[in-house]
Design an enzyme around this catalytic site. Sequence first.
Site, PDB file in Angstrom:
ATOM      1  N   ASN A   9      -6.517 -61.948  35.997  1.00  0.00           N
ATOM      2  CA  ASN A   9      -7.789 -61.564  36.636  1.00  0.00           C
ATOM      3  C   ASN A   9      -8.391 -62.848  37.187  1.00  0.00           C
ATOM      4  O   ASN A   9      -8.873 -63.679  36.428  1.00  0.00           O
ATOM      5  CB  ASN A   9      -8.718 -60.907  35.609  1.00  0.00           C
ATOM      6  CG  ASN A   9     -10.095 -60.632  36.196  1.00  0.00           C
ATOM      7  OD1 ASN A   9     -10.300 -60.748  37.410  1.00  0.00           O
ATOM      8  ND2 ASN A   9     -11.040 -60.257  35.345  1.00  0.00           N
ATOM      9  N   HIS A  97     -14.966 -54.037  33.767  1.00  0.00           N
ATOM     10  CA  HIS A  97     -14.933 -55.380  33.175  1.00  0.00           C
ATOM     11  C   HIS A  97     -16.326 -55.721  32.640  1.00  0.00           C
ATOM     12  O   HIS A  97     -17.334 -55.346  33.233  1.00  0.00           O
ATOM     13  CB  HIS A  97     -14.486 -56.409  34.221  1.00  0.00           C
ATOM     14  CG  HIS A  97     -14.163 -57.729  33.611  1.00  0.00           C
ATOM     15  ND1 HIS A  97     -15.146 -58.639  33.275  1.00  0.00           N
ATOM     16  CD2 HIS A  97     -12.986 -58.269  33.228  1.00  0.00           C
ATOM     17  CE1 HIS A  97     -14.562 -59.691  32.728  1.00  0.00           C
ATOM     18  NE2 HIS A  97     -13.256 -59.493  32.686  1.00  0.00           N
ATOM     19  N   GLU A 169     -11.390 -56.509  25.423  1.00  0.00           N
ATOM     20  CA  GLU A 169     -11.817 -57.890  25.676  1.00  0.00           C
ATOM     21  C   GLU A 169     -13.159 -58.127  24.991  1.00  0.00           C
ATOM     22  O   GLU A 169     -14.210 -57.756  25.533  1.00  0.00           O
ATOM     23  CB  GLU A 169     -12.008 -58.134  27.178  1.00  0.00           C
ATOM     24  CG  GLU A 169     -10.773 -57.944  28.013  1.00  0.00           C
ATOM     25  CD  GLU A 169     -10.896 -58.693  29.347  1.00  0.00           C
ATOM     26  OE1 GLU A 169     -10.120 -59.618  29.549  1.00  0.00           O
ATOM     27  OE2 GLU A 169     -11.772 -58.365  30.148  1.00  0.00           O
ATOM     28  N   SER A 214      -9.801 -65.574  26.540  1.00  0.00           N
ATOM     29  CA  SER A 214      -9.244 -66.896  26.240  1.00  0.00           C
ATOM     30  C   SER A 214      -7.783 -66.854  25.810  1.00  0.00           C
ATOM     31  O   SER A 214      -7.372 -67.600  24.921  1.00  0.00           O
ATOM     32  CB  SER A 214     -10.109 -67.621  25.202  1.00  0.00           C
ATOM     33  OG  SER A 214     -11.426 -67.839  25.713  1.00  0.00           O
ATOM     34  N   GLY A 235      -7.829 -64.366  32.270  1.00  0.00           N
ATOM     35  CA  GLY A 235      -8.720 -64.897  33.291  1.00  0.00           C
ATOM     36  C   GLY A 235      -8.311 -66.299  33.688  1.00  0.00           C
ATOM     37  O   GLY A 235      -7.344 -66.502  34.435  1.00  0.00           O
TER      38      GLY A 235
HETATM   39  P1  13P Z   1     -10.564 -65.689  30.148  1.00  0.00           P
HETATM   40  O1  13P Z   1      -9.088 -65.543  29.972  1.00  0.00           O
HETATM   41  O2  13P Z   1     -10.935 -66.732  31.174  1.00  0.00           O
HETATM   42  O3  13P Z   1     -11.285 -65.808  28.854  1.00  0.00           O
HETATM   43  O4  13P Z   1     -11.079 -64.307  30.809  1.00  0.00           O
HETATM   44  C1  13P Z   1     -10.712 -63.108  30.222  1.00  0.00           C
HETATM   45  C2  13P Z   1     -11.092 -62.015  31.129  1.00  0.00           C
HETATM   46  O5  13P Z   1     -12.249 -61.715  31.311  1.00  0.00           O
HETATM   47  C3  13P Z   1     -10.017 -61.324  31.834  1.00  0.00           C
HETATM   48  O6  13P Z   1     -10.492 -60.158  32.437  1.00  0.00           O
END
Ligand code: 13P
Length: 255
Positions: A9, A97, A169, A214, A235
Site C-alpha cells: 500500500n 483503511h 491492521e 509495520s 505500507g
Molecule cells: P506500515 O507498513 O507503513 O506500518 O503501514 C501499514 C498500512 O497501513 C498498510 O495499509
Amino acid sequence: MRTPLIAGNWKMFTTASEATTWARALLEDLASDPVRGVDLALHVPFTHLAPLAPILRDTAVALGAQDVSAHAEGAHTGEVSAAMLKDVGTRTVVVGHSERRADHGESDELVLAKAAAVMAADMVPVVCVGELEAERAAGRHEDVVVAQLRGSLAGLSPARADQLVVAYEPVWAIGTGRTATAADAQAMCALTRQVLHELFGETGTAVRVLYGGSVKPGNAAELFAQADIDGGLVGGASLDRDSYLAIARAARSNA
Ligand code: 13P
C-alpha cells in the site's frame, strides 16, 4: 491451502513516473528470481493506475487501488467509480483503511457499500479493520474488530474465497514501527477468520486474512508463520523494492 498474499500500500507516495520505473525494475528482479507460491499486489495512487496497467498486465503482480466510490456514477466530484478502476486494469481495491476511516469519517456502512461495488465490478476488495491504541488499552480490541468486520462485510456474498481479502491492521502499529507481537496478530486474525466463517460458512474460512502494521523484512517470517496470517498489507516497507521482495520471500518460505 491459502496462497499467501503480499499487498503493498503505497499511500500518497511517489509520482506515476517513479512508479513505472519501480515496477519495471521489480519485474526484472522477479524474472531473475521468481517468488513462486505467493500472490503479489501493489495498491497505488489513482494517478498511477493507467500508466502501470500495461506494465503489470499478465504478470504475477496485481494492480490495486487504495479507495473507490460507493456510487456507480453521478455528480460526485473527486470520486472514482469501481467501473473506472476496472476499466484501466485494476484487480484489487483497498477499502476501509484506517486512514480513510479516521481522515474521512468512513463508517462500516460506507466500507460495506464500497466493498460491494468492488465485488460487483469483478475486482477483489481488501477490507481493512483494526482497533485504536486506546481501545486495546481498554481491552476492547476484540469487540471493536468483530463489530467492524460484521458492519463492513455482512451482506456481501462471495461465491469463492478468492473474491475477498480481509486485512487486520491495528491502528497503533501503522507507520509506528511498533508491530503487534506475532501471538497477538495471530489471535486477532484467528478471530477474524471465525467471523468470516460465521458470515460466509466454509467459503469464509478460506478467505485470506492479512496482517498489516509495520511489517518489515525482519519481522515478516515470524508473522507469516502464524496459522491464520495469510500474508501482509505493507505500507512503508513496500516502497523499497528490496524490502518488498524480502517480505514476499519470507511468505514463500512459510507457504
Ligand atoms: P506500515 O507498513 O507503513 O506500518 O503501514 C501499514 C498500512 O497501513 C498498510 O495499509
